[in-house]
Scaffold this active site. Sequence first.
Site, short mmCIF file in Angstrom:
data_model
loop_
_atom_site.label_atom_id
_atom_site.label_comp_id
_atom_site.label_asym_id
_atom_site.label_seq_id
_atom_site.Cartn_x
_atom_site.Cartn_y
_atom_site.Cartn_z
N GLN A 98 -10.28 -3.99 -3.31
CA GLN A 98 -11.61 -3.61 -2.82
C GLN A 98 -12.69 -3.99 -3.83
OE1 GLN A 98 -12.31 -2.04 0.32
NE2 GLN A 98 -14.34 -2.77 -0.27
N ARG A 103 0.88 -1.17 0.00
CA ARG A 103 0.00 0.00 0.00
C ARG A 103 0.91 1.22 0.00
NH1 ARG A 103 -5.34 1.27 3.54
NH2 ARG A 103 -6.13 -0.04 1.86
N ARG A 118 -13.37 -8.73 1.81
CA ARG A 118 -11.94 -8.50 1.56
C ARG A 118 -11.15 -9.76 1.89
NH1 ARG A 118 -9.95 -3.32 1.46
NH2 ARG A 118 -8.04 -4.41 0.87
N ASP A 120 -17.22 7.26 -1.65
CA ASP A 120 -15.97 7.12 -0.89
C ASP A 120 -15.69 8.50 -0.28
OD1 ASP A 120 -13.52 6.20 0.08
OD2 ASP A 120 -12.49 6.30 -1.85
N CYS A 134 -16.28 1.67 0.54
CA CYS A 134 -15.15 0.80 0.90
C CYS A 134 -14.76 0.92 2.36
CB CYS A 134 -13.96 1.10 -0.01
SG CYS A 134 -13.27 2.75 0.18
N HIS A 155 -7.43 0.82 -6.36
CA HIS A 155 -7.63 -0.03 -5.18
C HIS A 155 -8.33 -1.32 -5.65
CE1 HIS A 155 -7.87 -1.30 -1.17
NE2 HIS A 155 -8.80 -0.50 -0.68
#
Length: 300
Positions: free
Chosen positions: A134, A104, A287, A219, A259, A131
């Site tokens: 996700q 990340r 996830r 988001d 998310c 991402h």
Amino acid sequence: MSARHFLTLMDLSADEFRQLIQRAIELKAIVRNGEIHEPLKNKVMGMIFEKSSTRTRVSFETGMAQFGGHAIFLSPRDTQLGRGEPIEDSAKVLSRMVDVIMIRTFEHEKIETFAKHSQVPVINALTDMYHPCQLLADMQAYWEHRGDIQGKTVTWVGDGNNMCHSYINAARQLDFKLNIACPEGFDPDRELMAAAGNHAEIIRDPMQACEGSDLVVTDVWASMGQEEEQKQREAAFAHYQVDSKMMAQANSDALFMHCLPAHRGEEVSAEVIDGAQSVVWDEAENRLHAQKALLELLMT
Ligand code: CP
Ligand code: NVA
């Protein structure tokens, strides 16, 4: 043979993406039934986090443990990466020791450089640009609640950010229509939009963009690394909160996704995120299952 990486959803074929969703559903049932499934016994994952995380860290660590393997959390604060050891050197060294590496970070180019010099699979656990993990979880959640997303309409409300970019790629891969409601100045990447063709369209007015939608997604307005823009972004996104009125524009059986972490009262009202159409907890749980399916695909 060079290692297979997962830096964006486009590293999967459309068929693999669909199969991965089905496998994630199977793996979820295996855990629920209390069965032991250890395809990665004695395998080790290196986890490099240059940004904070709750879900990503816990899902990868738990997934590796359930698979019979192990995960090592590496923060730049305590490793030489944080003291300027070149990415290329870090990739060469770490990939001689561990079997898979999750990263990340900020710039997407950084993970591309790392992957180029890694002997083992590299997984994108969020960059400023994408991402993809996700989306594996989100698409699994959609399938579980509503079946195939092909031909459906999804509306993205908010920033044209890393999550939005991964939704654009998912629309291409799984063949759904993505309406993107973002204020001017916060558009998603132009090239990605062009590559998506008819699968993605910017519709400035969020109420209009939600009409006839099967899934509404949002988001945070300021992503990690944009904290100092928070105030300015709050003003720009003032009319982009997903609330009950906005959800009412969508189909009556539309789902809501986020998310997480979420800011109630900013990008989403408490009523919506804690309401009946919200499947955010399933997204979060998935996830774990979806990334385990990804690990099987890349490593076995
Ligand atoms: N959604 C997500 O990636 O959460 P974390 O930042 O907690 O990992
Ligand atoms: N867009 C958000 C997603 C967090 C999981 C960020 O990058 O901070």
